[in-house]
Design a protein around this motif. Structure first.
Motif, mmCIF file in Angstrom:
data_model
loop_
_atom_site.group_PDB
_atom_site.id
_atom_site.type_symbol
_atom_site.label_atom_id
_atom_site.label_comp_id
_atom_site.label_asym_id
_atom_site.label_seq_id
_atom_site.Cartn_x
_atom_site.Cartn_y
_atom_site.Cartn_z
ATOM 1 N N SER A 247 52.651 113.650 -17.442
ATOM 2 C CA SER A 247 53.668 112.779 -18.028
ATOM 3 C C SER A 247 54.007 113.211 -19.448
ATOM 4 N N HIS A 248 52.978 113.560 -20.225
ATOM 5 C CA HIS A 248 53.182 113.999 -21.613
ATOM 6 C C HIS A 248 54.005 115.281 -21.662
ATOM 7 N N HIS A 249 53.643 116.254 -20.823
ATOM 8 C CA HIS A 249 54.373 117.519 -20.831
ATOM 9 C C HIS A 249 55.805 117.338 -20.327
ATOM 10 N N GLY A 250 55.988 116.422 -19.396
ATOM 11 C CA GLY A 250 57.339 116.140 -18.931
ATOM 12 C C GLY A 250 58.208 115.573 -20.026
ATOM 13 N N GLU A 251 57.661 114.639 -20.786
ATOM 14 C CA GLU A 251 58.418 114.043 -21.883
ATOM 15 C C GLU A 251 58.681 115.071 -22.980
ATOM 16 N N SER A 252 57.694 115.919 -23.258
ATOM 17 C CA SER A 252 57.842 116.926 -24.313
ATOM 18 C C SER A 252 58.911 117.961 -23.969
ATOM 19 N N ILE A 254 61.740 117.466 -22.481
ATOM 20 C CA ILE A 254 63.101 116.923 -22.446
ATOM 21 C C ILE A 254 63.532 116.511 -23.842
ATOM 22 N N TYR A 256 65.774 114.660 -26.665
ATOM 23 C CA TYR A 256 66.536 113.414 -26.820
ATOM 24 C C TYR A 256 67.888 113.739 -27.418
#
Length: 264
Positions: A247-252, A254, A256
């Motif tokens: 989840s962390h790597h997915g957010e990182s 993308i 904003y």
């Protein structure tokens, strides 16, 4: 108020009383338990019939072929769900399997639908190669995706496909649907102007149809198989959690973008 159409109020799956359980006309404890393996039991549940040795063998082959393929969206969704709620194993399994659709995991059903439609034309007198080319060209003309062809990792061939086709040839079960599946390979290359690997979804559908598995239940095979794979991932997630890491790597990964910023 009754909503929708209903059949007669009957089931042929199971009945039970205080002393016995009967499934598809067979006694669970005295006949099935210790008498059949799970693949045979699954075939019995879905079709009401005992599988032949060829049907059992290839159902095992296909279930093993599609059960696991690494950190796919199915596995990631399941592992992140378990990370969020470690006490809810069933929700994590469901989260993974709910993604079985027209892009990931569920494409074998699309292949089956394609093969059934193609075989109707062949049975009416058209040649398999001509039918395959016509159908592939029509899909290409409308900018559609060709079921059962292309893979982000496996190219120029999908090794699972090669193994299934080799086993089908070895065991002598090549029928009209497997013949059509192989006819689609050059047809797709011609329609797209380049070769594309036949992925595992196409031979799964073709083998099942040639072995008289219900055409409308082809998707059941990847669902059942990948449930086992998901449970393997969840067992590992309990011991070596990576759900929040993914989840962390997915957010990182993308960026904003504030609304309107791109236009200004």
């Amino acid at each position: 108020m009754l909503i929708g159409s209903a059949g007669p109020g009957k089931t042929s799956i199971c009945t039970a009383d205080a002393a016995s359980i009967e499934i598809r006309g067979r006694d669970l404890t005295n006949d099935l338990m210790g008498g059949v393996n799970f693949t045979e039991f699954f075939f019995l549940l879905v079709t009401g019939k005992t599988p032949s040795e060829k049907q059992r063998f290839f159902l095992d082959v296909l279930l093993v072929a599609i059960a696991e393929h690494g950190l796919t969206p199915t596995a990631q969704a399941a592992r992140m769900t378990l990370a969020a709620d470690p006490d809810c194993l069933q929700a994590a399994v469901a989260a993974g399997i709910l993604g079985c659709g027209t892009v990931v995991l569920g494409t074998s059903q699309l292949c089956g639908d394609l093969l059934v439609a193609a075989q109707k034309r062949v049975a009416a007198g058209e040649a398999p190669a001509a039918v395959a080319l016509d159908m592939a060209s029509a899909i290409r003309a409308r900018r559609g995706k060709m079921p059962g062809f292309g893979h982000p990792i496996h190219h120029p061939v999908d090794p699972r496909t090669q193994r299934i086709l080799a086993l089908a040839e070895r065991e002598g079960i090549v029928g009209p649907h497997l013949t059509l599946a192989t006819a689609f390979q050059p047809a797709v290359a011609e329609a797209w102007g380049k070769p594309m690997p036949m992925n595992v979804s196409m031979p799964i559908a073709a083998v099942l149809l040639d072995l008289d598995f219900p055409a409308t239940m082809i998707k059941a095979i990847p669902i059942l198989a990948r449930t086992a794979g998901v449970l393997g991932h969840l067992a590992e997630e309990q011991e070596r959690p990576i759900g929040f890491l993914m989840s962390h790597h997915g957010e990182s990964a993308i960026a904003y973008e504030r609304e309107g910023a791109a236009a200004s």
